[in-house]
Scaffold this motif. Structure first.
Motif, PDB file in Angstrom:
ATOM      1  N   ASP A  91       0.838  -1.194   0.000  1.00 20.99           N
ATOM      2  CA  ASP A  91       0.000   0.000   0.000  1.00 20.99           C
ATOM      3  C   ASP A  91       0.879   1.252   0.000  1.00 20.99           C
ATOM      4  OD1 ASP A  91       0.924   0.282   2.577  1.00 20.99           O
ATOM      5  OD2 ASP A  91      -0.995  -0.096   3.546  1.00 20.99           O
ATOM      6  N   ALA A  92       0.229   2.403  -0.129  1.00 22.47           N
ATOM      7  CA  ALA A  92       0.963   3.655  -0.343  1.00 22.47           C
ATOM      8  C   ALA A  92       1.886   3.992   0.824  1.00 22.47           C
ATOM      9  CB  ALA A  92      -0.027   4.798  -0.576  1.00 22.47           C
ATOM     10  N   LEU A  93       1.415   3.777   2.061  1.00 29.75           N
ATOM     11  CA  LEU A  93       2.242   4.136   3.214  1.00 29.75           C
ATOM     12  C   LEU A  93       3.467   3.227   3.319  1.00 29.75           C
ATOM     13  CD1 LEU A  93       2.684   5.905   5.669  1.00 29.75           C
ATOM     14  CD2 LEU A  93       1.209   4.379   6.983  1.00 29.75           C
ATOM     15  N   THR A  94       3.279   1.953   3.047  1.00 29.58           N
ATOM     16  CA  THR A  94       4.420   1.030   3.091  1.00 29.58           C
ATOM     17  C   THR A  94       5.437   1.400   2.016  1.00 29.58           C
ATOM     18  OG1 THR A  94       2.943  -0.737   3.866  1.00 29.58           O
ATOM     19  CG2 THR A  94       5.104  -1.396   3.044  1.00 29.58           C
ATOM     20  N   LYS A  95       4.977   1.722   0.825  1.00 28.20           N
ATOM     21  CA  LYS A  95       5.894   2.134  -0.252  1.00 28.20           C
ATOM     22  C   LYS A  95       6.656   3.397   0.139  1.00 28.20           C
ATOM     23  CE  LYS A  95       3.347   0.158  -4.161  1.00 28.20           C
ATOM     24  NZ  LYS A  95       2.579   0.455  -5.388  1.00 28.20           N
ATOM     25  N   LEU A  96       5.962   4.333   0.781  1.00 25.37           N
ATOM     26  CA  LEU A  96       6.622   5.567   1.218  1.00 25.37           C
ATOM     27  C   LEU A  96       7.718   5.249   2.233  1.00 25.37           C
ATOM     28  CD1 LEU A  96       6.670   8.685   1.133  1.00 25.37           C
ATOM     29  CD2 LEU A  96       5.002   8.654   3.004  1.00 25.37           C
ATOM     30  N   ALA A  97       7.415   4.332   3.161  1.00 23.08           N
ATOM     31  CA  ALA A  97       8.407   3.954   4.166  1.00 23.08           C
ATOM     32  C   ALA A  97       9.602   3.249   3.526  1.00 23.08           C
ATOM     33  CB  ALA A  97       7.765   3.048   5.219  1.00 23.08           C
ATOM     34  N   ILE A  98       9.337   2.437   2.515  1.00 24.14           N
ATOM     35  CA  ILE A  98      10.428   1.755   1.798  1.00 24.14           C
ATOM     36  C   ILE A  98      11.334   2.783   1.135  1.00 24.14           C
ATOM     37  CG2 ILE A  98      10.987   0.229  -0.138  1.00 24.14           C
ATOM     38  CD1 ILE A  98       8.358  -1.270   0.511  1.00 24.14           C
ATOM     39  N   ASP A  99      10.744   3.738   0.440  1.00 24.43           N
ATOM     40  CA  ASP A  99      11.531   4.786  -0.219  1.00 24.43           C
ATOM     41  C   ASP A  99      12.326   5.597   0.797  1.00 24.43           C
ATOM     42  OD1 ASP A  99      10.616   3.997  -2.686  1.00 24.43           O
ATOM     43  OD2 ASP A  99       9.032   5.515  -2.784  1.00 24.43           O
ATOM     44  N   TYR A 100      11.694   5.889   1.924  1.00 27.02           N
ATOM     45  CA  TYR A 100      12.362   6.643   2.991  1.00 27.02           C
ATOM     46  C   TYR A 100      13.585   5.888   3.500  1.00 27.02           C
ATOM     47  CZ  TYR A 100      13.088   8.293   7.800  1.00 27.02           C
ATOM     48  OH  TYR A 100      13.640   8.733   8.978  1.00 27.02           O
ATOM     49  N   LEU A 101      13.418   4.605   3.783  1.00 26.87           N
ATOM     50  CA  LEU A 101      14.520   3.807   4.313  1.00 26.87           C
ATOM     51  C   LEU A 101      15.626   3.611   3.278  1.00 26.87           C
ATOM     52  CD1 LEU A 101      12.467   1.146   6.294  1.00 26.87           C
ATOM     53  CD2 LEU A 101      14.002   2.856   7.262  1.00 26.87           C
ATOM     54  N   ARG A 102      15.261   3.422   2.041  1.00 27.60           N
ATOM     55  CA  ARG A 102      16.273   3.275   1.002  1.00 27.60           C
ATOM     56  C   ARG A 102      17.047   4.573   0.809  1.00 27.60           C
ATOM     57  NH1 ARG A 102      13.218  -0.333  -3.731  1.00 27.60           N
ATOM     58  NH2 ARG A 102      13.481  -2.349  -2.672  1.00 27.60           N
ATOM     59  N   GLY A 103      16.354   5.687   0.925  1.00 27.82           N
ATOM     60  CA  GLY A 103      17.031   6.966   0.801  1.00 27.82           C
ATOM     61  C   GLY A 103      17.993   7.204   1.930  1.00 27.82           C
ATOM     62  N   ARG A 104      17.597   6.804   3.154  1.00 26.85           N
ATOM     63  CA  ARG A 104      18.454   7.001   4.311  1.00 26.85           C
ATOM     64  C   ARG A 104      19.681   6.094   4.228  1.00 26.85           C
ATOM     65  NH1 ARG A 104      16.034   5.717  10.094  1.00 26.85           N
ATOM     66  NH2 ARG A 104      16.309   3.610   9.288  1.00 26.85           N
TER      67      ARG A 104
END
Length: 260
Positions: free
Chosen positions: A42-55
């Motif tokens: 879902d959208a929130l999980t994808k956002l968290a994935i992108d956030y963690l990959r960026g970090r």
């Protein structure tokens, strides 16, 4: 369903497997595989994935507006005191606006934290899941006081949850535990009965008896909520009297006048 509508990804299965923080755990697993394409989330999980990959990539993407809420949720969950307060309020199904007023945290940050770390609102009636994924791990870790507070909030609802975070209010934790355990057992029996076709009147009477037990437990739960609300009102009145002693004097004068 929550604000973060799922795609074809199995939310129910993920909740049962990973508990209330299933989205964050899923995001961590996906982020640890940077070459893998993000699939059905879902959208929130994808956002968290992108956030963690960026970090992980040290690109400071958390500073971007789209990641602000995920970063705020991570900060909230790292603060034990704040986290526990919000968990009690969420289990009690306290409105997010009231949670924001109590905690001083923005509503969108609380919603994001709940979605990532404590997705429980839709599961409050699933007592087996609550016990297995939240209560039992706390008790196993020796955190019985906090586990008891969560039980009171779950059974007593919003008023009990708000009272629980006020440490001077005494709540009947043993009664909450009894009601929760009884509800869990009744739910399990009803689930088992639903899988068996009724073939005679005795089985039908047994099923009816289970529903009557469930109704009785709901009645007891409502009495528990009323008790918690009463105790909270008494606490608030006691605090008010301490802060305004002149009110006590007025009450005494009025009592003397009525008795004379």
């Amino acid at each position: 369903m929550s604000d973060h509508d799922p795609t074809t990804y199995s939310v129910t299965r993920a909740r049962w497997r990973n508990g209330p923080s299933w989205r964050w755990l899923t995001a961590q697993q996906a982020a640890s595989q940077p070459g893998k394409v993000v699939g059905r989330h879902d959208a929130l999980t994808k956002l968290a994935i992108d956030y963690l990959r960026g970090r992980v990539g040290r690109r400071q993407r958390a500073a971007q507006l789209s990641f602000r809420l995920v970063e705020a949720a991570e900060i909230i969950d790292a603060d034990g005191g704040v986290r526990e307060t919000l968990q009690i309020l969420a289990v009690g199904d306290v409105d997010v606006a009231d949670m924001a007023e109590t905690s001083g945290i923005a509503q969108d940050e609380i919603r994001t934290w709940e979605g990532l770390y404590f997705d429980v609102r839709e599961c409050r009636s699933r007592f087996a899941w609550i016990r297995a994924k939240i209560i039992h791990p706390l008790e196993e870790a020796g955190r019985t006081t906090f586990a008891a507070r969560l039980k009171v909030a779950l059974v007593g609802g919003a008023s009990a949850a708000e009272a629980v975070i006020e440490s001077d209010v005494r709540m009947p934790a043993e009664e909450a535990d009894r009601i929760l355990d009884a509800n869990r057992k009744i739910h399990q029996k009803l689930m088992e009965a639903g899988d068996i076709p009724l073939t005679n009147s005795a089985e039908a009477l047994q099923l009816m008896s289970l529903y009557q037990e469930q109704q009785q437990l709901e009645f007891e739960r409502e009495k528990f909520r009323e008790h918690c609300a009463t105790e909270r009102r008494r606490h608030e009145l006691a605090v008010k009297r301490l802060e305004h002693p002149e009110l006590v004097a007025e009450e005494l004068r009025a009592q003397v006048a009525s008795e004379s």
